[in-house]
Each structure stands twice: as C-alpha cells, then as structure tokens.
Design a protein around this motif. Sequence first.
Motif, PDB file in Angstrom:
ATOM      1  N   ARG A  41       4.803   6.320 -11.254  1.00 28.24           N
ATOM      2  CA  ARG A  41       4.711   6.309 -12.711  1.00 28.24           C
ATOM      3  C   ARG A  41       5.822   5.451 -13.297  1.00 28.24           C
ATOM      4  NH1 ARG A  41       4.054  12.066 -12.018  1.00 28.24           N
ATOM      5  NH2 ARG A  41       1.891  12.668 -12.428  1.00 28.24           N
ATOM      6  N   ARG A  54      -7.326   2.468  -6.382  1.00 32.56           N
ATOM      7  CA  ARG A  54      -8.637   3.074  -6.584  1.00 32.56           C
ATOM      8  C   ARG A  54      -8.455   4.447  -7.243  1.00 32.56           C
ATOM      9  NH1 ARG A  54     -13.518   2.088  -4.307  1.00 32.56           N
ATOM     10  NH2 ARG A  54     -12.772   0.930  -2.480  1.00 32.56           N
ATOM     11  N   CYS A  55      -9.127   4.650  -8.367  1.00 30.17           N
ATOM     12  CA  CYS A  55      -9.095   5.944  -9.050  1.00 30.17           C
ATOM     13  C   CYS A  55      -9.799   6.979  -8.183  1.00 30.17           C
ATOM     14  CB  CYS A  55      -9.801   5.807 -10.401  1.00 30.17           C
ATOM     15  SG  CYS A  55      -9.865   7.358 -11.327  1.00 30.17           S
ATOM     16  N   ASP A  73       0.804  -1.230   0.000  1.00 28.35           N
ATOM     17  CA  ASP A  73       0.000   0.000   0.000  1.00 28.35           C
ATOM     18  C   ASP A  73       0.838   1.282   0.000  1.00 28.35           C
ATOM     19  OD1 ASP A  73      -2.270  -1.543  -0.117  1.00 28.35           O
ATOM     20  OD2 ASP A  73      -2.675  -1.438   2.029  1.00 28.35           O
ATOM     21  N   SER A  74       2.116   1.195  -0.378  1.00 25.36           N
ATOM     22  CA  SER A  74       2.902   2.438  -0.541  1.00 25.36           C
ATOM     23  C   SER A  74       2.402   3.171  -1.787  1.00 25.36           C
ATOM     24  CB  SER A  74       4.393   2.098  -0.637  1.00 25.36           C
ATOM     25  OG  SER A  74       4.628   1.159  -1.663  1.00 25.36           O
ATOM     26  N   PRO A  75       2.738   4.460  -1.932  1.00 25.28           N
ATOM     27  CA  PRO A  75       2.173   5.253  -3.031  1.00 25.28           C
ATOM     28  C   PRO A  75       2.479   4.673  -4.411  1.00 25.28           C
ATOM     29  CG  PRO A  75       3.242   6.690  -1.439  1.00 25.28           C
ATOM     30  CD  PRO A  75       3.588   5.281  -1.049  1.00 25.28           C
ATOM     31  N   PRO A  76       1.516   4.765  -5.324  1.00 21.85           N
ATOM     32  CA  PRO A  76       1.770   4.318  -6.697  1.00 21.85           C
ATOM     33  C   PRO A  76       2.844   5.201  -7.357  1.00 21.85           C
ATOM     34  CG  PRO A  76      -0.346   5.458  -6.540  1.00 21.85           C
ATOM     35  CD  PRO A  76       0.168   5.306  -5.148  1.00 21.85           C
ATOM     36  N   PHE A  86      -2.018   7.537 -11.313  1.00 20.77           N
ATOM     37  CA  PHE A  86      -0.930   7.970 -10.434  1.00 20.77           C
ATOM     38  C   PHE A  86      -1.498   8.658  -9.199  1.00 20.77           C
ATOM     39  CE2 PHE A  86       1.547  11.668  -9.033  1.00 20.77           C
ATOM     40  CZ  PHE A  86       2.687  11.040  -8.537  1.00 20.77           C
ATOM     41  N   PHE A  87      -2.598   9.377  -9.366  1.00 23.90           N
ATOM     42  CA  PHE A  87      -3.213  10.076  -8.235  1.00 23.90           C
ATOM     43  C   PHE A  87      -4.076   9.141  -7.391  1.00 23.90           C
ATOM     44  CE2 PHE A  87      -2.339  13.464 -11.309  1.00 23.90           C
ATOM     45  CZ  PHE A  87      -1.626  14.335 -10.502  1.00 23.90           C
ATOM     46  N   GLY A  88      -4.117   7.876  -7.789  1.00 24.29           N
ATOM     47  CA  GLY A  88      -5.010   6.918  -7.152  1.00 24.29           C
ATOM     48  C   GLY A  88      -4.642   6.589  -5.713  1.00 24.29           C
ATOM     49  N   ARG A  89      -5.596   5.943  -5.034  1.00 26.03           N
ATOM     50  CA  ARG A  89      -5.418   5.476  -3.660  1.00 26.03           C
ATOM     51  C   ARG A  89      -5.077   3.989  -3.714  1.00 26.03           C
ATOM     52  NH1 ARG A  89      -7.355   8.650   0.184  1.00 26.03           N
ATOM     53  NH2 ARG A  89      -7.565   6.886   1.595  1.00 26.03           N
ATOM     54  N   ASN A  90      -3.969   3.621  -3.084  1.00 24.26           N
ATOM     55  CA  ASN A  90      -3.541   2.231  -3.034  1.00 24.26           C
ATOM     56  C   ASN A  90      -4.021   1.652  -1.713  1.00 24.26           C
ATOM     57  OD1 ASN A  90      -2.249  -0.182  -3.330  1.00 24.26           O
ATOM     58  ND2 ASN A  90      -0.172   0.641  -3.146  1.00 24.26           N
TER      59      ASN A  90
END
Lengths: 407, 407, 407
Positions: free
Chosen positions: C27, C70-71, C22-25, C60-64
């Motif tokens: 690019r 999740r968009c 669950d770390s940040p997505p 990229f702005f999504g929630r992991n």
Amino acid sequence: MGELMRRFWVPVLLQEELPAPDSPPVRVRILGEDLVAFRDSSGRVGLLDSHCPHRLADLFFGRNEECGLRCVYHGWKFDVEGNCVDMPNEPAESSFKQKIRTTAYPTEERGGIIWAYLGPKDLLPAMPDLDYMQAPASHRFVGKVLLECNYFQSIEGDIDNSHVGFLHSLVGTTTVPGSPVTSSTQLQYQMRDKTPRGFVKETPYGILHAWRRNADLSHYHWRYNHWLMPFYSHVAGPPGSTLGIFLRPPRDDETTWAFVIRWHPERPLTDRERTALATGESVMPSLKSGTHFSKANRGNDFLIDRALQRSYSFTGISGSIYVQDMAITETMTPIVDRSREHLGTSDVAVIAVRRMLRRLARELQDGIEPHAAHHGEVYRVRCVEGLLPRDVPFSEDAPRQLLAARP
Amino acid sequence: MGELMRRFWVPVLLQEELPAPDSPPVRVRILGEDLVAFRDSSGRVGLLDSHCPHRLADLFFGRNEECGLRCVYHGWKFDVEGNCVDMPNEPAESSFKQKIRTTAYPTEERGGIIWAYLGPKDLLPAMPDLDYMQAPASHRFVGKVLLECNYFQSIEGDIDNSHVGFLHSLVGTTTVPGSPVTSSTQLQYQMRDKTPRGFVKETPYGILHAWRRNADLSHYHWRYNHWLMPFYSHVAGPPGSTLGIFLRPPRDDETTWAFVIRWHPERPLTDRERTALATGESVMPSLKSGTHFSKANRGNDFLIDRALQRSYSFTGISGSIYVQDMAITETMTPIVDRSREHLGTSDVAVIAVRRMLRRLARELQDGIEPHAAHHGEVYRVRCVEGLLPRDVPFSEDAPRQLLAARP
Amino acid sequence: MGELMRRFWVPVLLQEELPAPDSPPVRVRILGEDLVAFRDSSGRVGLLDSHCPHRLADLFFGRNEECGLRCVYHGWKFDVEGNCVDMPNEPAESSFKQKIRTTAYPTEERGGIIWAYLGPKDLLPAMPDLDYMQAPASHRFVGKVLLECNYFQSIEGDIDNSHVGFLHSLVGTTTVPGSPVTSSTQLQYQMRDKTPRGFVKETPYGILHAWRRNADLSHYHWRYNHWLMPFYSHVAGPPGSTLGIFLRPPRDDETTWAFVIRWHPERPLTDRERTALATGESVMPSLKSGTHFSKANRGNDFLIDRALQRSYSFTGISGSIYVQDMAITETMTPIVDRSREHLGTSDVAVIAVRRMLRRLARELQDGIEPHAAHHGEVYRVRCVEGLLPRDVPFSEDAPRQLLAARP
C-alpha cells in the motif's frame, strides 16, 4: 454558559500533581482549553497556553528551571505571569523579547487543589470559602477522576436524591414506603423510603435542596444538601461520618474532571478510611496506575457482573459506589438530548439548578455579574441529615437545627 | 431506502443471545438505531429504546425481572410493549406512570433468530417463509458476524457468481472455458469455466439469478440462486450438500450484521459439519471469543499469507472462505463510490437487484407498499444447481426440474 | 499547493519495500491518494489506484504474477501502465477489456528510492540530480519514518538552524556568545553560540540558507544548507563526516513520510555507522518491528525521561536526535495555526521558504510552470560547514570556497 463559568475560580489540578518547585510540567485540559502547568523555583504555580507563542512547540516538553518554563525548541522562557524572560536564540540587543507574552492564568492553592481563573483580567473573583477548606489536610482526602460525559450529567447525580435508594441499593431492600426503620445506620432511611419528597430553595450560593422521608410515626428523616455555583455539590452523611464534596469542572463539552473530596470536620481521617478511598472501596473509583482514569469504565461496561446483579447488588457493579454513578451518567451519551427527557417530581432539584444556571447565563449576557463569584463567604454552608419531628417544615434554618441537635 | 427496509421483518439477534427468561439484557444496534433487547419472565422478547425515557439512563445496565426491564437509576420498569409498569421513586398516588411509554418494537422468533419490525404500527408485515425455517433446529446452523462495510456491498458478493471461480479458487485451476470436467465435485464446474453466463428475472420475492457454465458437449451446469427482499440470499450447493442462506440487515450505513445460515433439508447436520462451522473451517469465520467479530479482519489484513497465495490459495486467505469475501467487500471503503465502477456482463444480477431496490424505494415514496412484505409465502423458493441438456433454456421452472431430477 | 507538488517527482517507497520481481504488492498513501505498488515479473514498478476499476476491490490483496497485478475478486489484471491485460470472467469475444484502464503513475528508481510522478501526463519532469545520487549504494543509508504532522512543520526543523543549540543540546552547555571554542568537534560551535545570524538567498533549486556563528576573534563558523523544491533539505556536517538529506513528501494534510538519508561522498559507510542508523542511535529513529512507525511517538510522549532532562539531555528524549525533532513538530497540533506564531530573526529561512512556495503556487495558477521541475541539474549542490575569516561575507560562492579549503 462557558462565559459564566469563567467568572469563577476553577479547580484544575491536585496539588500533588505539582509536588515541588521545578517539578515536571503537566498537561491541563480545562473548559475546552489546552494548557500546561508548572511550579516554579519559588513554588508559584504557572498555568500557560500549552503552545509556545514562537512557533507553537508544546511546552509540556519544556524545562522547568530557574523561575520559568523554558521551551526546548529554541530556549524561549516564560514566567508564571506569561512574560518572556529569556530568548537566547535572538541577538542580545534585540527588543523582540519585550514584545512577547503568552496566555497565563492566575492560580491559587487551597484545600489540596490548584485553582485557576480563566476569565477577564479585571474581574478576579473571590475564592469560594468551601466548608472543607477550613479543616487541615489531615482531615481530608482529595482525589481526581476523568468522566466521559458532559459536566452537567455528572452534577445531576449529586442533586437527585431519589436515585440513591435504587442505584446504590442492595437486592431485596424493601420498597414499602413508611415501613419502620430497624437498622442502626441512617443510610437505611434512603433504602426503605424510595419516594423522598424534594424541596428546593434558591440561595446566594446556589440551590439548597432537601429530601424528606418517612422515618417513624412522629418523625421524618431529612437530608439537606447544597448545589453551589457553578459546579460544586455537598453530600450529607449521618452524624459522625465523613462528608462529601464534588467539584465538577468541564474538561470540555464531552468530558469532565471530578474532584472527589471526603473530609471530617472534627478529626483526621483514619488509615482505614484513607485506604478505602485510595483502593476504590469507598466513593473514589480505583484508578489505572499513574492516571486519573477509572479501571471500571465505559470500554469494559464498568465491569458489570450479572450474577452479582441478580443476587446482591442492584447494579451488579461493585467496588466504589461512584462507579455506579459513572456507569449511568457516562452512558446516557456524552451530551444528553434533553428534549427526550420526562422529568418527574423527583427531579425538582435538577430543574431548579438548570433554571438558575440558565438565568445567570442570560443575566451575564445583559451585563449582570454573578454575585457568588465575588462573595466567597456565601459558600460557608454545611450539609446535614437527621430526624426531625413531622411538624417541622422545610426551611433554610433546619440544617442549623439538625447540627445543633447532634451529640 | 431505510423506510423500505422498515417495511419488513428484520433479523436482530440469535435466539441464543437471549437464552432464558430473565437472562441479561443485550445491546442491539440495527438500522442505525440503538436498542436493548431482553427476554422477560414469561419468555417474551422485548426490544426497547436503549435509553430510559426518564433521564436517558442506559437500560443495558437494567435489571431484567418479574416481566419487565427495570432501569437501575431510579427503578422505572418497562414491559415488552414499552409500558411503564412501575415508577417507585414517584409518589404512589401519582398518575405520571400512566403517561410514560418508551419505544418498543414487535418481535418474533423463527428459525433460531429473533426478528423485529421497526416500521409503522399499522403495517405489520408477514414473516418471510424462508426455506430453512421449515426444517427443525437439528438440521441447521445459524451464526452471526459483524461486517465493517455497507450492507449492499456484502450482498453483491452473494449475487455475483463469477467471483467464485477466482476469489475462492486454488492456484493452478485451469481457466480454459469448456474443458471437460473430471473432478467428482460440482464445485469444479465453477473453477473450470470462469466465464458463466448470467440470467436474471424479477419475481414476487426479489430476483431469480441463474449462472450457466459449460459442462460437457451436451450439457450445461446451472446454478439457480435467489436474492430475496430486502437483504436475503440463497446460495445453492451440489446434490446432497448443505444449503446456504445469508441475511444481511444494515447495522448502520457503514456496518452490517451477517446472519450466516447453513442447513440441510433432509437430515440433521453432522457433528463434523457443526464443528467446521463453529471453528471457522467452513463458511462461518472464526470469531473472537465472546464476540461476533472475526479474528481475521481489516485491522490485520485478514491474516493474508503471501507464501500461501503464491503456492496454493488464490487469495492467501485461509480458514473460512467467507473471510475471503469479507476481505474484498470490507476494503472497498465502507461505502463504495459507485460512480467509479465499470460493470460488465458478469454483473447482471448486481444491476438487477439495484434496479429493483431503487424502484421499490421510489414506489414507496409514491405510497405503493412492497408486495413481498405482506406475502410471506412468496419466499417459499429453493436454490439448486445441476446439469441440464444444452437445449434447456433459462426459466423460472428450471429449479423444479433440477430438484425433481435428483436421486 | 498540491498541484505544485504534483509537478515534481515524489519519493514514495524504499526500493527494499519491493525487493524482487513479483514480490507482494504494498500500500502507498501519498499526497492524500491511496495507491498500490508492485514490481512486475520484468522488474518494472507499477503504481496503481488502490481499487480495481471493476467493482472497487482492493488491489493490495491482488496477485502479482506474469507481468501484471491481478485482482483476486474476478481476476482482472493490470500492467504497470494501467492497461487491463486480462479479464477472464467476461466472454473471450468481449471487447470490454479494451475499454478499461486504471490510474497508473510513472515511476523511476534512483538512489535507493522509488519515485513517482502524479502530475499531468504531458509535463513529465526531470529527476532531481540530488547530490547523494552520485554515490554508490555502499556509501549511503536510506530510511523511512511516518511523521504525524503536516509536511511543512517537519521541513521547518531542517531550515531553522538556531534550534540545534537547544533541542539537541546537553545540559550545561555554555550560552555565552563568542566564547572561544576548545572542543575538537565543530558541533560545539552550534552549542557555544546560540544566536546564529541567518542569511538566505533564492536560487534556481530553492533557498540557500547560511548560519554564521562566532568562532574565534578572526573567524566565523558558517553552515551553508539548502532547501530544495518542493520538500527536500540538505544538512551539512563537519569535514570528513557523513552528510544528511531529508525528503518529506506529504502523505496527506496531517501526516508526512520522512525519507532519512545519510551518506558519505568519498567512502562506504562503516558497519558502525550503519548499525547506529538501524538501531536508532543516530539520526534515524528506532522503528517498531516491520513498520515505519517510531517506537518513541506521540502516544508515549516520545519516552521523555524527566530525570535525564534534569541532569543531562536538554529534552530528556534520548536515542535518535531525530526523535527530539519529531516530539516538537508533531505536538504543535497536526497543522499549526500560523496566525498564532511570532517569528523572529532566527526564522529568516522559514519565512523565505514559505514565500517562495506561495509565489510558485500562485505562478502555477497563472500558468507558469516551476523551473526546477524540468531542470534536474539545478539540484547539483552540496552543503558544507567550516571556518572563514570574519571579512568573508555571505555569498553563493562560499560553499565552493569552504569545500576547496578542506584537506
């Protein structure tokens, strides 16, 4: 048109950019081509394709040593004529070295400038005997600045005299044609009569263009200037003042190098004149440190000051008057769509120069070489301004008369 | 589609960008065209081709004086109608001046905005009677921000209500449809029921779109919003709150101007409301000083804060909620490849607006002019949100009922 | 050629770029495609199309969160396999969710790197058993740097041994072939004999290339290196030293990711070795903080120091020797026009690799799959350098002999 330009010697660098034997190589972009220049151990200037012919490494990173520029990738070394003179990564017995040459253009140094010839080998032209080249280095200043527009837009500023009374004027200058001149400086003539009548004549070197203004009831004020093949301009000044020359070789279609020359035929430039040129208070813009790029530029709207524009300067752009020219010529768009223009009588020299360039380009296509390229002596002309009785007509001989009449 | 847009009045500048007679000219890029705007000595606004018709000098550097914009290159001067009213570098007796005109577009000032008409001369449209224009200046805020994407992507955010419950939500908002609302603010309805049912209807002004959510066992919560030809949006708020309008004219294919309007029909905006708008704490982004460019932008990933995203804000993008919209609409790529989309029932208004725009563009090709362009009165509609008994169906009349029911 | 590359596993990220569940997505741009990577709650790595299939919002702005990305626009959520596992803005009873999938590529983690397979689903290749992957994490360093040129230019530096004696040399290194080696380090062999003889052999994994230099009267110094399909390189070092591997997947046609690996087969890297790698004093360039972009880069002429070039370093580029390679390969132009090259005997491996790649690409067009893609075991080879008696010829078996002879 590119072919036509390649028939002439082209200014590419200030001499000071290659200050000493074996000084660092520098990048040169000229006529759309990427090159590298270096001064070899014996002082000769080489101008080579920027990429090594082996695997296209950039020779800008090369070592300038022992009469040649050595690529740092595999040590291949080239002399100023483009010969491969060392190929240390191939076996000593290999004959490969003899088969390798790189593009190398002939260069000459004259008048503080390094010139190059980028045309066909068998058509080496004569160096133009430009007026200022006769004077010693002490009498001249030569600067260089990058312009972000097509070369011809910047030339048009030189050959269009009527803009001087506007673009470079101060607020409140009277615009009444024919009003008497009371100021002591001749620049005032250009400010007082905003509607000069232009005269043009084709010559062996290019176009003679003269601008006649009302001075007093019995005299006209005349400026006799020259446009010289293929992208040079003479700009006259009042008696005793310095003279100006601009050389404007295309860097590529959308950028131009302006070599800005200021010189005096009879005396060294003063310290004050040199300081003004170097700090952007005269015709030369103030440059970003270590570059040929103006501090005032398209990205910052040439530092226009709207309060100054309202109260004092016609443009609101202060410092070098040349920045005023850059502001106009660079923001027309990089290459003007000329089908949208509306030319008037003030554009008589612009029209004449375009016609001549087009004609010479077409003649070259038909195999007729440009005469001026091989006759450097036709460039021996001087610009001049001054008063003449009203009955003296425009003539090619008038500059001589004006010069002779000076104290 | 460009032809269709040019049938309408287009917002081009904030009035404050031309604050006073003879204030400095400003650049305008709109519908892919480069123009220059100025307010003349009598207060009229001119909108001209950015380049002087003489030799294409940039009129941005021009002098705005004595009822006209004067080019600083040769002094040619143009009035707001594009007539050349002075040509001082040509002989006084010349008739050349009478032959010169430049492109000039009609302008009007309404609701804090300078509008222009860029279409055929004989089809001058009516000004849209937008709701907020009835209110005095004290009741409104009008801001402007550059968007780095196609205009239609930014419009889609206005007409797609289901995104509100996600993009603008806080972490931990329950997603159970139909759960009772306990909060006092109506925004909670959008957070609690994430699956609004959308309804659309074509109208004389554009598309009426309404969004129905579960409120309590006997009521639905409804939002009635409008998309108005060709690129305006109304955004409803709860009773007593300010209302929002967005005007989104294309700057060119890949950039858009967003005019962000916030207003109250019955009272002046409070100081606190104005401050929040000006400092980026409300719907208007915080701008880089002296520009219309958001501090949070594509180049800095809209200042996303991943820790905040984990703990509090659904996006991790704080400050103006409008920056959350920008983050999404600008990073879809400048123009979305719509063949890759998968539209659902939540996209019912997006589909309806696209259909209407396409139909009107095709009709225009067949010679049918858009009705709304000539009937400003059709724009007199207001958006509204509120509770209605569950048996009241979607109808064009519902907004009136909701408004009437307000205290 | 792109199809050929998509038959292999491709390195796309350092493992540390997705440090935890669950770390940040992040690019990912690879093989010209824009993707987004995330590590889900159970630790699996997903690699998805960067744009949500609904209306193309940037994931990229999504929630992991909770085993999916999740968009933030409308809450659609995707698992690592590209399935849409939640669609909260559509009615609960809708079957739309089941119809939605997004592009998802298989990933694997090996040797500190996240690998992806971007080819046809039914042709999943074997992971290459690269030498360094056998060693524990303590024995290796893996870095990543962006190169601003085509991938193949950067590979050519790996397989062209003769450049080492120039590009990475110090001023004054003797160039007399065959002079006796007095230094204790084997690097001296490459500096003393600048004209290595190259040998190449096609192998199941790619090209074995060996470089023979004069050592003493009875021995040659040999380097046996490998180029491995489709863009990997082994770089040998003297006995006891660390070994190098470069993985160079194309980011797109004009940029390349270089994964820079340094490892020791028998012992952990020392603190000093790790520090030198992290601070740009070894093979890895010093990076701009928080990026994979070298501080010394094309924009600043790789910080060339002309005084240093004159006195000490052959290039004048100090710090990591890899910056010297970048300076050369990135300034050839982004994609070299190979018709302008002049290849010599030192380019024997460059020629061999190009031929093999072209042949495999043509074979693929004819339906013949590349053997190495499905036989990870062929990658189990090691590079080596050392002395051998002059009568030992080039052979595939020599590396084993050299390794066996080591203390």
